[in-house]
Design an enzyme around this catalytic site. Sequence first.
Site, PDB file in Angstrom:
ATOM      1  N   TYR A 200       0.835  -1.205   0.000  1.00 55.08           N
ATOM      2  CA  TYR A 200       0.000   0.000   0.000  1.00 55.08           C
ATOM      3  C   TYR A 200       0.869   1.253   0.000  1.00 55.08           C
ATOM      4  O   TYR A 200       0.675   2.167  -0.807  1.00 55.08           O
ATOM      5  CB  TYR A 200      -0.929  -0.017   1.215  1.00 55.08           C
ATOM      6  CG  TYR A 200      -1.693   1.274   1.421  1.00 55.08           C
ATOM      7  CD1 TYR A 200      -2.752   1.608   0.594  1.00 55.08           C
ATOM      8  CD2 TYR A 200      -1.351   2.146   2.455  1.00 55.08           C
ATOM      9  CE1 TYR A 200      -3.456   2.788   0.778  1.00 55.08           C
ATOM     10  CE2 TYR A 200      -2.047   3.324   2.652  1.00 55.08           C
ATOM     11  CZ  TYR A 200      -3.101   3.642   1.816  1.00 55.08           C
ATOM     12  OH  TYR A 200      -3.794   4.814   2.001  1.00 55.08           O
TER      13      TYR A 200
ATOM     14  N   ALA B 101       3.981   1.477  -0.896  1.00 55.45           N
ATOM     15  CA  ALA B 101       4.725   1.523  -2.159  1.00 55.45           C
ATOM     16  C   ALA B 101       3.867   2.080  -3.286  1.00 55.45           C
ATOM     17  O   ALA B 101       4.337   2.860  -4.120  1.00 55.45           O
ATOM     18  CB  ALA B 101       5.227   0.125  -2.509  1.00 55.45           C
ATOM     19  N   ALA B 102       2.600   1.682  -3.318  1.00 57.06           N
ATOM     20  CA  ALA B 102       1.700   2.173  -4.360  1.00 57.06           C
ATOM     21  C   ALA B 102       1.473   3.675  -4.222  1.00 57.06           C
ATOM     22  O   ALA B 102       1.469   4.405  -5.225  1.00 57.06           O
ATOM     23  CB  ALA B 102       0.369   1.427  -4.290  1.00 57.06           C
TER      24      ALA B 102
END
Length: 241
Positions: free
Chosen positions: A145, A147-148
Amino acid sequence: MSRTILVTGGGTGIGRAVAHHFADDGDHVIVTGRRPGPLDETAAGRRTVRPLVCDHTDPDALTALLTALPERIDVLVNNAGGNTDLGTDGATGLAAYARHFRANLDANLLSAVLTTKAVDDRLAAGGAVIHLGSIAADQGSGGAYGAAKAGLASWNIGLSRTLGPRDITANVVSPGYVAGTDFFHDRLTDERRDHLVAASATGRPGSPDDIAGTVAFLASPAARHLTGQVLNVNGGTRGTR
C-alpha cells in the site's frame, strides 16, 4: 460559475466528504465507485450529485463510464483505493504475495493512472487533478500500500509537467490517520488508535472534512501556481521543513 467535479471512490469516508464539500459550494459532482448503495447515500438529498458505478482498475469499465460523463471535467479527484491487504484471503506463498501486491498497485496507483488517462481530453483549462496519497508512502509503512502511494506521488510529478502547459494543476493530498472512514475495516484496536493520535502534534485524528477542505483549496483559484506537490495533512505526525 458552477464546475463539474469527478470524485472516484465517492461512496464513503473521504470521497463522500469531498463530494459534499463541492456540491455544497454549488458545483455539479459525479461520484463513482464499485458499490451502488454507498454512492446513492452520498447523492441522497443533494440534487447536484450524480452517482455512477465504475471499477476504476478496469479499462473496459472506464471506457463504458466515458459515455455517461460530460465532455468537460473541471476537477478530477482520484480518491478510489485503500489498503487491499486488509481484505486478503489469507493465502501464503510467492504467488499469493504477488497477487496481493498487485492488488494494492491496481487499487491505489493504476486506478488513478487509468482514470486520468481516460478523461485526459475532457480536463478543462484552469482545472485541477488531485490524488489521495498517504503518510504510508513517506514512512515506509503499509507494505505494498505504501509503495503504491509512493509511486502515485512520483507519477504525479511527470503528470504535472504534462498538464501544466494546459493550465491544469496536479497534486497529491497525503493524509495521516483519519477517523470516520472504513479504511481499517473495523480492525483498528483502541491501543493502535491511541498510538496514532498521540503521534500527532494536534492531539486528534484527522477527519474527512479536513481532507476535503485541502482538496477544495487545491481546486480553487488560490492554488493556481501550486502543482507537482504532495500536501501532508497529518496533524504534524510527520513534519517537513
